[in-house]
Scaffold this active site. Sequence first.
Site, PDB file in Angstrom:
ATOM      1  N   GLU A   1      -2.150   3.290   9.730  1.00 24.85           N
ATOM      2  CA  GLU A   1      -3.407   3.317   8.968  1.00 24.85           C
ATOM      3  C   GLU A   1      -4.512   2.668   9.796  1.00 24.85           C
ATOM      4  O   GLU A   1      -4.336   1.561  10.297  1.00 24.85           O
ATOM      5  CB  GLU A   1      -3.184   2.531   7.660  1.00 24.85           C
ATOM      6  CG  GLU A   1      -4.430   2.127   6.930  1.00 24.85           C
ATOM      7  CD  GLU A   1      -4.172   1.041   5.877  1.00 24.85           C
ATOM      8  OE1 GLU A   1      -5.121   0.309   5.558  1.00 24.85           O
ATOM      9  OE2 GLU A   1      -3.037   0.911   5.381  1.00 24.85           O
TER      10      GLU A   1
ATOM     11  N   LYS B   1      -0.376   0.119  -3.759  1.00 23.60           N
ATOM     12  CA  LYS B   1      -0.362  -0.986  -2.800  1.00 23.60           C
ATOM     13  C   LYS B   1      -0.522  -2.288  -3.587  1.00 23.60           C
ATOM     14  O   LYS B   1      -1.555  -2.511  -4.212  1.00 23.60           O
ATOM     15  CB  LYS B   1      -1.528  -0.773  -1.819  1.00 23.60           C
ATOM     16  CG  LYS B   1      -1.853  -1.952  -0.940  1.00 23.60           C
ATOM     17  CD  LYS B   1      -2.984  -1.574  -0.007  1.00 23.60           C
ATOM     18  CE  LYS B   1      -3.884  -2.748   0.278  1.00 23.60           C
ATOM     19  NZ  LYS B   1      -4.919  -2.431   1.247  1.00 23.60           N
TER      20      LYS B   1
END
Length: 214
Positions: free
Chosen positions: A44, A133
Site C-alpha cells: 500500500e 482495518k
Amino acid sequence: MSDQAFSWELFNKVPVIGIVRNVSLEDMIEILPAYQQAGLTTIEITMNTKGADEIIKYALQKFGGMLNVGAGTVCTKGDLEKALEAGAQFIVTPVIRKKIIRSCVKKEIPIFPGAFTPSEIYEAWSLGASMVKVFPAATLGADYIKDVKAPLNQVKLLPTGGIGLDNIESFKKAGADGFGVGSPLLNKDLIKDKNWVGLQEHFKKFVEKVRVGS
C-alpha cells in the site's frame, strides 16, 4: 482493469499489507523487487507520500500480477480519484468515509476502511468493506481482535498500527484476517543505509511468521 484487478489468492498467501509512507520512488525501485522476492504479495502506498501516484504506476508496471498494489490514507474523493487513476487495485482509509466506501463498492474495488470500536467496525462492514482495518490495533492488543470476532465472526479484520515481529503471531492466533504493517516492516534504517539485502531478509521474517499454513 481485469488483468490488473486485486488478487485475493495472492493476498491470502501472505496476508500482510506493507504500508509505504514517505519513501522516494528512487528507493522504491530497489525495495519492490526485494519485497516481491521475499514472498510478500500486497503493498500500500499512502496518498500523503510525495509522488504516490507515480510509485503506484511504477509498481504496477513492473510487478502487476505479482503484487497487489493499492493506495492508503485515502481521505477525500480527490485522493480516491487520483489513486484509481494511477491504477490502485485496493483502497485503504484511516477512517469511515461513506462516500469513499460506497464508491469503491460500486466500482468493485476492494476497500479496507479504518475503524476502532465494534460499532464502527460493524458500520464499515455493513457499508460493504472487503475487510475492516482496526486502527490503531496495538493500543488494545490481540485480545481485542478475539473479543470483537466473538460476536462479529463474519467480519474480516485487518489490524494495523503497532504490529511487528514480536506480536504479529498473537494477532494471527486471535483471528485476524490480515495485517497492515508500516515502519516495523519498511525498516527506516535499512532503507536509509540502502541495505537492500538486509531489507529482503527482514521481509522474509514477516513472511515466515504469517504464511498461511505455517
